[in-house]
Design a protein around this motif. Structure first.
Motif, PDB file in Angstrom:
ATOM      1  N   ILE A  38     -20.415   2.228   9.434  1.00 41.63           N
ATOM      2  CA  ILE A  38     -19.526   2.490   7.931  1.00 41.63           C
ATOM      3  C   ILE A  38     -18.585   0.418   7.485  1.00 41.63           C
ATOM      4  O   ILE A  38     -18.288  -0.146   8.720  1.00 41.63           O
ATOM      5  CB  ILE A  38     -18.150   2.945   8.385  1.00 41.63           C
ATOM      6  CG1 ILE A  38     -18.452   4.167   8.665  1.00 41.63           C
ATOM      7  CG2 ILE A  38     -16.943   2.940   7.073  1.00 41.63           C
ATOM      8  CD1 ILE A  38     -17.494   5.237   9.316  1.00 41.63           C
ATOM      9  N   ILE A  39     -19.063   0.821   6.916  1.00 36.44           N
ATOM     10  CA  ILE A  39     -18.121  -0.636   6.055  1.00 36.44           C
ATOM     11  C   ILE A  39     -16.921  -0.248   5.788  1.00 36.44           C
ATOM     12  O   ILE A  39     -16.632   0.223   4.803  1.00 36.44           O
ATOM     13  CB  ILE A  39     -18.459  -1.264   4.621  1.00 36.44           C
ATOM     14  CG1 ILE A  39     -20.808  -1.432   5.340  1.00 36.44           C
ATOM     15  CG2 ILE A  39     -18.252  -2.203   4.303  1.00 36.44           C
ATOM     16  CD1 ILE A  39     -21.366  -2.430   4.285  1.00 36.44           C
ATOM     17  N   ARG A  40     -15.972  -0.558   6.531  1.00 31.68           N
ATOM     18  CA  ARG A  40     -14.226   0.112   5.786  1.00 31.68           C
ATOM     19  C   ARG A  40     -13.372  -1.079   5.287  1.00 31.68           C
ATOM     20  O   ARG A  40     -13.132  -2.446   6.138  1.00 31.68           O
ATOM     21  CB  ARG A  40     -13.533  -0.117   7.188  1.00 31.68           C
ATOM     22  CG  ARG A  40     -12.028   0.382   7.359  1.00 31.68           C
ATOM     23  CD  ARG A  40     -11.811   1.220   7.906  1.00 31.68           C
ATOM     24  NE  ARG A  40     -12.270   2.703   8.530  1.00 31.68           N
ATOM     25  CZ  ARG A  40     -12.067   3.057   9.225  1.00 31.68           C
ATOM     26  NH1 ARG A  40     -11.942   2.774  10.517  1.00 31.68           N
ATOM     27  NH2 ARG A  40     -13.015   4.012   9.538  1.00 31.68           N
ATOM     28  N   LEU A  41     -13.099  -1.399   4.280  1.00 38.75           N
ATOM     29  CA  LEU A  41     -13.196  -1.921   3.106  1.00 38.75           C
ATOM     30  C   LEU A  41     -11.287  -2.112   3.241  1.00 38.75           C
ATOM     31  O   LEU A  41     -10.481  -1.437   4.083  1.00 38.75           O
ATOM     32  CB  LEU A  41     -12.399  -1.478   1.402  1.00 38.75           C
ATOM     33  CG  LEU A  41     -12.437  -3.054   0.522  1.00 38.75           C
ATOM     34  CD1 LEU A  41     -12.779  -3.816   0.392  1.00 38.75           C
ATOM     35  CD2 LEU A  41     -12.001  -1.446  -0.812  1.00 38.75           C
ATOM     36  N   ASN A  42     -10.771  -3.614   3.446  1.00 37.97           N
ATOM     37  CA  ASN A  42      -9.413  -3.796   4.589  1.00 37.97           C
ATOM     38  C   ASN A  42      -8.068  -2.565   3.538  1.00 37.97           C
ATOM     39  O   ASN A  42      -8.829  -2.319   1.659  1.00 37.97           O
ATOM     40  CB  ASN A  42      -9.266  -5.487   4.136  1.00 37.97           C
ATOM     41  CG  ASN A  42     -10.054  -6.047   4.820  1.00 37.97           C
ATOM     42  OD1 ASN A  42     -10.521  -5.711   5.870  1.00 37.97           O
ATOM     43  ND2 ASN A  42      -9.992  -7.457   4.962  1.00 37.97           N
ATOM     44  N   ARG A  43      -7.442  -2.383   3.688  1.00 35.80           N
ATOM     45  CA  ARG A  43      -6.315  -1.494   3.039  1.00 35.80           C
ATOM     46  C   ARG A  43      -5.391  -2.566   2.234  1.00 35.80           C
ATOM     47  O   ARG A  43      -4.718  -2.149   1.355  1.00 35.80           O
ATOM     48  CB  ARG A  43      -5.887  -1.276   4.537  1.00 35.80           C
ATOM     49  CG  ARG A  43      -6.147  -0.123   5.539  1.00 35.80           C
ATOM     50  CD  ARG A  43      -6.533   1.216   4.714  1.00 35.80           C
ATOM     51  NE  ARG A  43      -6.825   2.197   5.542  1.00 35.80           N
ATOM     52  CZ  ARG A  43      -7.981   2.778   5.782  1.00 35.80           C
ATOM     53  NH1 ARG A  43      -9.031   2.283   4.483  1.00 35.80           N
ATOM     54  NH2 ARG A  43      -8.607   3.548   6.260  1.00 35.80           N
ATOM     55  N   ASP A  44      -5.985  -3.587   2.142  1.00 35.45           N
ATOM     56  CA  ASP A  44      -5.452  -4.550   1.738  1.00 35.45           C
ATOM     57  C   ASP A  44      -5.289  -4.175  -0.554  1.00 35.45           C
ATOM     58  O   ASP A  44      -5.006  -4.650  -1.196  1.00 35.45           O
ATOM     59  CB  ASP A  44      -4.676  -6.047   1.490  1.00 35.45           C
ATOM     60  CG  ASP A  44      -4.644  -6.551   2.581  1.00 35.45           C
ATOM     61  OD1 ASP A  44      -3.893  -5.453   2.974  1.00 35.45           O
ATOM     62  OD2 ASP A  44      -4.693  -7.576   3.121  1.00 35.45           O
ATOM     63  N   TYR A  45      -6.886  -3.821  -0.568  1.00 37.31           N
ATOM     64  CA  TYR A  45      -7.312  -3.359  -1.423  1.00 37.31           C
ATOM     65  C   TYR A  45      -7.497  -1.937  -1.982  1.00 37.31           C
ATOM     66  O   TYR A  45      -7.638  -1.775  -1.170  1.00 37.31           O
ATOM     67  CB  TYR A  45      -9.228  -4.217  -1.431  1.00 37.31           C
ATOM     68  CG  TYR A  45      -8.966  -5.250  -0.931  1.00 37.31           C
ATOM     69  CD1 TYR A  45      -8.975  -6.309  -2.421  1.00 37.31           C
ATOM     70  CD2 TYR A  45      -9.848  -5.919   0.315  1.00 37.31           C
ATOM     71  CE1 TYR A  45      -9.461  -8.074  -1.813  1.00 37.31           C
ATOM     72  CE2 TYR A  45      -9.888  -6.816   0.388  1.00 37.31           C
ATOM     73  CZ  TYR A  45      -9.889  -8.285  -0.151  1.00 37.31           C
ATOM     74  OH  TYR A  45     -10.356  -9.115  -0.338  1.00 37.31           O
ATOM     75  N   PRO A  46      -6.645  -2.121  -3.650  1.00 36.16           N
ATOM     76  CA  PRO A  46      -6.912  -1.043  -3.776  1.00 36.16           C
ATOM     77  C   PRO A  46      -7.952   0.208  -3.840  1.00 36.16           C
ATOM     78  O   PRO A  46      -8.832  -0.187  -3.899  1.00 36.16           O
ATOM     79  CB  PRO A  46      -5.652  -0.535  -5.157  1.00 36.16           C
ATOM     80  CG  PRO A  46      -6.170  -1.959  -5.569  1.00 36.16           C
ATOM     81  CD  PRO A  46      -6.957  -3.097  -4.145  1.00 36.16           C
ATOM     82  N   LEU A  47      -7.649   1.631  -3.650  1.00 31.84           N
ATOM     83  CA  LEU A  47      -9.398   2.297  -3.871  1.00 31.84           C
ATOM     84  C   LEU A  47     -10.232   1.295  -5.080  1.00 31.84           C
ATOM     85  O   LEU A  47     -11.385   2.085  -5.056  1.00 31.84           O
ATOM     86  CB  LEU A  47      -8.866   3.679  -3.873  1.00 31.84           C
ATOM     87  CG  LEU A  47      -8.582   4.030  -2.506  1.00 31.84           C
ATOM     88  CD1 LEU A  47      -8.179   5.933  -2.126  1.00 31.84           C
ATOM     89  CD2 LEU A  47      -9.528   4.221  -1.552  1.00 31.84           C
ATOM     90  N   GLU A  48      -9.788   1.678  -5.885  1.00 28.69           N
ATOM     91  CA  GLU A  48      -9.775   1.524  -7.565  1.00 28.69           C
ATOM     92  C   GLU A  48     -11.540   0.649  -7.489  1.00 28.69           C
ATOM     93  O   GLU A  48     -11.943   0.337  -8.218  1.00 28.69           O
ATOM     94  CB  GLU A  48      -8.871   1.802  -8.458  1.00 28.69           C
ATOM     95  CG  GLU A  48      -8.167   0.227  -7.944  1.00 28.69           C
ATOM     96  CD  GLU A  48      -7.400   0.329  -9.953  1.00 28.69           C
ATOM     97  OE1 GLU A  48      -7.994   0.391 -10.664  1.00 28.69           O
ATOM     98  OE2 GLU A  48      -6.386  -0.160  -9.127  1.00 28.69           O
TER      99      GLU A  48
END
Length: 166
Positions: A38-48
């Motif tokens: 899984i590449i987990r995007l940092n939560r600081d970035y919005p889902l959009e």
């Protein structure tokens, strides 16, 4: 400006945008294929910021060899994997952690997206690897014209994308 001063200034501006979860647990030279991670995007970035990514089959992922030491950097010519059958080649001819910035680029296949998680296969980074950048792979941004390379990379990477169970 000295190269080292530039590198210090540059690295202060680069921040990981995601982290690898699961997949490989340790670096290895071969048998990288068939592993899901899984590449987990940092939560600081919005889902959009990931909107539309699932329309693509592959990503371009820039990542850092985070377990490598700056002492591993090797600024000279040597044979790939220290195999004397292959020619000595310079630091920038190798694609490993011994380069000055210890960065890599991979092209994993997107399996699905779940929120901030991009499920991928064939990512040759290990669990915990910081992802510096990611983007969809555009065929039209790939190499133009005939691609040329010597025989040794194909020999060296013969088992790279095997699963290890074959």
């Amino acid at each position: 400006m000295l190269v080292s001063e530039f590198a210090q200034r540059f690295t202060k501006q680069v921040v990981a945008v995601a982290t690898v979860i699961g997949g490989h647990s340790e670096p290895r030279d071969d048998f990288q294929g068939g592993i899901e991670s899984i590449i987990r995007l940092n939560r600081d970035y919005p889902l959009e910021t990931l909107e539309g990514i699932e329309e693509f089959s592959h990503l371009v992922v820039t990542w850092h060899f985070h377990q490598a030491s700056p002492d591993d950097v090797s600024l000279h010519a040597r044979s790939p994997r220290n195999n004397p059958l292959w020619p000595r080649t310079g630091t920038f001819v190798h694609r490993n952690h011994r380069r000055p910035n210890q960065l890599a680029i991979s092209y994993p296949r997107i399996l699905r997206r779940e929120g901030h998680d991009l499920h991928v296969t064939d990512l040759d980074a290990i669990h915990g690897t910081p992802i510096i950048d990611l983007a969809p792979y555009f065929t039209d941004m790939g190499p133009r014209g005939e691609v040329r390379e010597p025989a040794w990379p194909s020999e060296m990477l013969r088992k790279y994308w095997h699963s290890g169970t074959e």
